[in-house]
Design an enzyme around this catalytic site. Structure first.
Site, mmCIF file in Angstrom:
data_model
loop_
_atom_site.group_PDB
_atom_site.id
_atom_site.type_symbol
_atom_site.label_atom_id
_atom_site.label_comp_id
_atom_site.label_asym_id
_atom_site.label_seq_id
_atom_site.Cartn_x
_atom_site.Cartn_y
_atom_site.Cartn_z
ATOM 1 N N LEU A 1 0.818 -1.220 0.000
ATOM 2 C CA LEU A 1 0.000 0.000 0.000
ATOM 3 C C LEU A 1 0.851 1.268 0.000
ATOM 4 O O LEU A 1 1.877 1.334 0.675
ATOM 5 C CB LEU A 1 -0.916 -0.015 1.233
ATOM 6 C CG LEU A 1 -1.823 -1.247 1.345
ATOM 7 C CD1 LEU A 1 -2.612 -1.206 2.652
ATOM 8 C CD2 LEU A 1 -2.764 -1.359 0.156
ATOM 9 N N HIS B 1 -3.382 4.293 -2.337
ATOM 10 C CA HIS B 1 -4.350 3.445 -1.615
ATOM 11 C C HIS B 1 -4.877 4.170 -0.375
ATOM 12 O O HIS B 1 -6.058 4.090 -0.038
ATOM 13 C CB HIS B 1 -3.698 2.147 -1.146
ATOM 14 C CG HIS B 1 -3.161 1.281 -2.239
ATOM 15 N ND1 HIS B 1 -1.815 1.086 -2.444
ATOM 16 C CD2 HIS B 1 -3.801 0.551 -3.182
ATOM 17 C CE1 HIS B 1 -1.642 0.265 -3.458
ATOM 18 N NE2 HIS B 1 -2.825 -0.070 -3.935
#
Ligand code: PAF
Length: 282
Positions: free
Chosen positions: A33, A37
Site C-alpha cells: 500500500l 491506496h
C-alpha cells in the site's frame, strides 16, 4: 482492526454490521500500500461506519510472462497503514480460498476492454472483473473505491456494476503523485535510481498534452505525436501505448470534442508503468 483470511469470516462480520445498520465502504487492493491506496481508504473512512480493505494479489489478472511472482508484498507494512487509517477489517485470502480447486466461472467484458491495457494485457480485465465481482459478493459494500490511475479499470468496473446490477456505487478517486509528478504505484518499487528519473517521462508527456489541450488544441493525433516525441527522448523508455480515447466508450478519437482520456503505458527498463489524465468537457 481484524485481519481475516476466509470468506466465511468476512460474511459473519458483515452480517453483524448489517444488523447494526452500519454502512460499509470497500477498498480492493493487491497490497504493498502507498499514498494512492491511503487516499481511497481515507475517502471510505470519511463516508462509512465500517471500512473493509482486501489485500489479494490476484493470479487471474496476470499474464504468463508478467510479474505475478515478483509483485511486491509486505503484509506487516500494509497492516500498519490500515491500522493507522482506522480500517476495520483486512481481508487477506489465499488464492485457494478465492478460487478453490475447480473454478469454472468468469466475468468478462467486451468493447471497453479491447484497447489500452486490455490490448497489451489480454487476460487482465477478465481476471479483474472476476475477482472484483467475487469480492463485491463477499463484502457486499455500499460503495467501493478505485483510483483513477487505472482509468480503464475504473471505467470497466463502473460498467460491470451497471450491466450486472450490483447493488453498490463505484467511487473514483484522483491520482496521487510523488512531489516530482510520478504517479504513485506499487510497481515504482521495481525502479533503480536511473529508472526512477527516467520514469518522469510519463508525467512530462502528459503535461505536454495537458498544456496543448488547455491552449485550445483539439487534434488528438497531433497531441499524441508530441507525447511520443517526448517519450522517445528518454533512452530507458519503451512505449507500450499512447492513446487518446473517448472517456465514455474508451474508443480512439481523432478530435477532442467530448470528455477524453489521455492515457499511456511505458516500459522503463523492465517495469511497465501507466498514467493518464481525464479531460472533462461539461
Ligand atoms: O487495482 C488493483 O489493485 C486490482 O486490479 C484490483 C482492483 C484490486 C483487483 O485485483
Amino acid at each position: 482492526m481484524k485481519t481475516v483470511s476466509t470468506i466465511q469470516e468476512v460474511r459473519e462480520i458483515v452480517k453483524k454490521w448489517r444488523q447494526e445498520n452500519c454502512s460499509i465502504g470497500f477498498v480492493p487492493t493487491m497490497g504493498y500500500l502507498h499514498e494512492g491506496h491511503e487516499s481511497l481508504m481515507k475517502a471510505a473512512k470519511a463516508n462509512h461506519d465500517k471500512v473493509v480493505v482486501s489485500i489479494f494479489v490476484n493470479p487471474m489478472q496476470f499474464g504468463k510472462n508478467e510479474d505475478l511472482d515478483t509483485y511486491p508484498r509486505d503484509m506487516e507494512h500494509d497492516s500498519a497503514v490500515c491500522e493507522a487509517i482506522g480500517v476495520d477489517v483486512i481481508f487477506h485470502p489465499s488464492p485457494s480460498e478465492m478460487y478453490g480447486e475447480n473454478f469454472y466461472t468468469y466475468v468478462d467484458m467486451d468493447y471497453l476492454t479491447e484497447g489500452l491495457c486490455g490490448k497489451s494485457r489480454p487476460v487482465m480485465f477478465r481476471g479483474v472483473c472476476t475477482v472484483v465481482s467475487k469480492l463485491f459478493n463477499i463484502v457486499q459494500p455500499d460503495k467501493a473505491y478505485f483510483g483513477q490511475k487505472d482509468a480503464q479499470q475504473l471505467a470497466v468496473i463502473t460498467r460491470m456494476v451497471k450491466d450486472l446490477n450490483f447493488d453498490l456505487e463505484i467511487v473514483g478517486c484522483p491520482i496521487v503523485r510523488e512531489e516530482d509528478g510520478l504517479a504513485k504505484s506499487s510497481r515504482n518499487s521495481y525502479l533503480n535510481a536511473d529508472e526512477r528519473k527516467a520514469a518522469l517521462v510519463l508525467h512530462h508527456a502528459l503535461t505536454i498534452a495537458q498544456n496543448l489541450i488547455e491552449s485550445g488544441e483539439t487534434n488528438a493525433l497531433l497531441i499524441k505525436e508530441k507525447m511520443i516525441q517526448e517519450i522517445k527522448k528518454e533512452p530507458l523508455a519503451r512505449i507500450d501505448y499512447v492513446e487518446i480515447v473517448d472517456w465514455e466508450n474508451i474508443k480512439a478519437i481523432e478530435q477532442i470534442h467530448k470528455s477524453a482520456l489521455i492515457a499511456l503505458a511505458v516500459f522503463i527498463g523492465k517495469t511497465r508503468l501507466i498514467d493518464n489524465f481525464i479531460h472533462i468537457i461539461k
